[in-house]
Design a protein around this motif. Structure first.
Motif, short mmCIF file in Angstrom:
data_model
loop_
_atom_site.label_atom_id
_atom_site.label_comp_id
_atom_site.label_asym_id
_atom_site.label_seq_id
_atom_site.Cartn_x
_atom_site.Cartn_y
_atom_site.Cartn_z
N LYS A 205 0.84 -1.20 0.00
CA LYS A 205 0.00 0.00 0.00
C LYS A 205 0.88 1.24 0.00
O LYS A 205 1.77 1.40 0.84
CB LYS A 205 -0.90 0.01 1.24
N SER A 207 1.03 5.52 0.20
CA SER A 207 0.26 6.51 0.97
C SER A 207 -0.86 7.13 0.14
O SER A 207 -1.75 7.79 0.69
CB SER A 207 1.20 7.60 1.49
N ARG A 208 -0.86 6.88 -1.18
CA ARG A 208 -1.93 7.39 -2.03
C ARG A 208 -2.67 6.26 -2.76
O ARG A 208 -3.34 6.51 -3.77
CB ARG A 208 -1.37 8.39 -3.05
N THR A 209 -2.54 5.04 -2.27
CA THR A 209 -3.24 3.89 -2.89
C THR A 209 -3.92 3.06 -1.81
O THR A 209 -3.68 3.23 -0.62
CB THR A 209 -2.26 2.98 -3.65
N GLN A 231 5.85 8.11 -2.43
CA GLN A 231 4.86 7.65 -1.45
C GLN A 231 5.55 6.82 -0.36
O GLN A 231 6.50 6.09 -0.64
CB GLN A 231 3.79 6.78 -2.10
#
Length: 268
Positions: A205, A207-209, A231
């Motif tokens: 994961k 930070s934007r998904t 990210q």
């Protein structure tokens, strides 16, 4: 007059049976949630050989992708697994206690050694399973580093019958994530896994998904075709043996770099 034995409790009603059943189910569920990995029973159905010399140089690298085994923390107490135990990479990272049995080459007292599975011992279809094709299916076989083999038997034996059992992997610190790949391809080598030591599933994961499942590239290397540049990265790991899941939150910062190793989370 009925006699009651203090050492044996026998339920006397359906209600008591149901209560005991609920307690048993609860105990099982607690162990599943905790994902505790306990030593298994000794299995007397395998043999062991060794490869390489005393310096264990030949054991570096291998089918699990651990690279330099000194740098990744495994040292010389390692083994390659026959394909039955390797299980297409699911066996990577598992820890075993192995001891020589029923051979004149065993050391007195049949001492055991704890080793980590770091490699595959491939089948040799040109040789029969009882004469050189030691790692051919369906054999359960350990091709150990020579230093490890020399702790359970005289090395001149070449091959000895052994007993083995799975045991928890004792590791210091968190799981190690070696990030590789390129801008659109993230490849991570996962080492220093405690508890069961083996891995069945990995998700990543940014930070934007959201969570994105990764696929096994080979051994303990997992991949995903996605860009995570800029990210922070988290990983969710599920053990193959216990189904225990651990999340290593934000293990790599937004400034992460390819080739760097980051640490976080641990299986129990």
């Amino acid at each position: 007059m009925q006699r009651k034995r203090a050492s044996h409790y026998i339920p006397t009603s359906t209600m008591e049976l149901e209560r005991l059943y609920r307690l048993l189910v609860l105990a099982i569920l607690v162990n599943v949630v905790r994902g505790r990995f306990l030593p298994g029973p000794w299995i007397y159905a395998a043999h062991a050989t060794f490869y390489g010399a005393e310096d264990a140089v030949a054991t570096m690298g291998g089918a699990c992708g651990y690279g330099n085994l000194y740098q990744s923390g495994y040292g010389t107490e390692t083994t390659a697994l026959s394909s039955v135990l390797f299980n297409n990479g699911l066996g990577c990272g598992g820890c075993y206690q192995i001891r020589c049995v029923n051979s004149k080459y065993c050391y007195p007292g049949s001492p055991y050694i704890t080793v980590t599975a770091t490699n595959l011992c491939p089948a040799n279809w040109a040789r029969p399973t009882n004469n050189g094709g030691w790692c051919n299916p369906p054999r359960e076989h350990f091709d150990m580093s020579k230093p490890a083999f020399m702790k359970i038997a005289f090395w001149r034996a070449g091959i000895v019958p052994v007993a083995y059992r799975r045991v928890p992997c004792v590791k210091q610190g968190g799981i190690h994530f070696n990030l590789q790949g390129n801008y659109w391809w993230l490849l991570v080598y996962i080492t220093n896994v405690g508890g069961p030591g083996d891995i069945s599933k990995v998700s990543v994961k940014g930070s934007r998904t959201g969570w994105i499942p990764m696929t096994r590239n080979w051994g303990a290397a997992f991949q995903v075709f996605h860009s995570f540049q800029g990210q922070s990265i988290s990983f969710m790991i599920t053990a193959a043996s216990t189904r225990e899941t651990v999340i290593a939150w934000n293990v790599a910062p937004p400034s992460w770099k390819q080739g760097a190793i980051y640490m976080g989370g641990q299986l129990g």
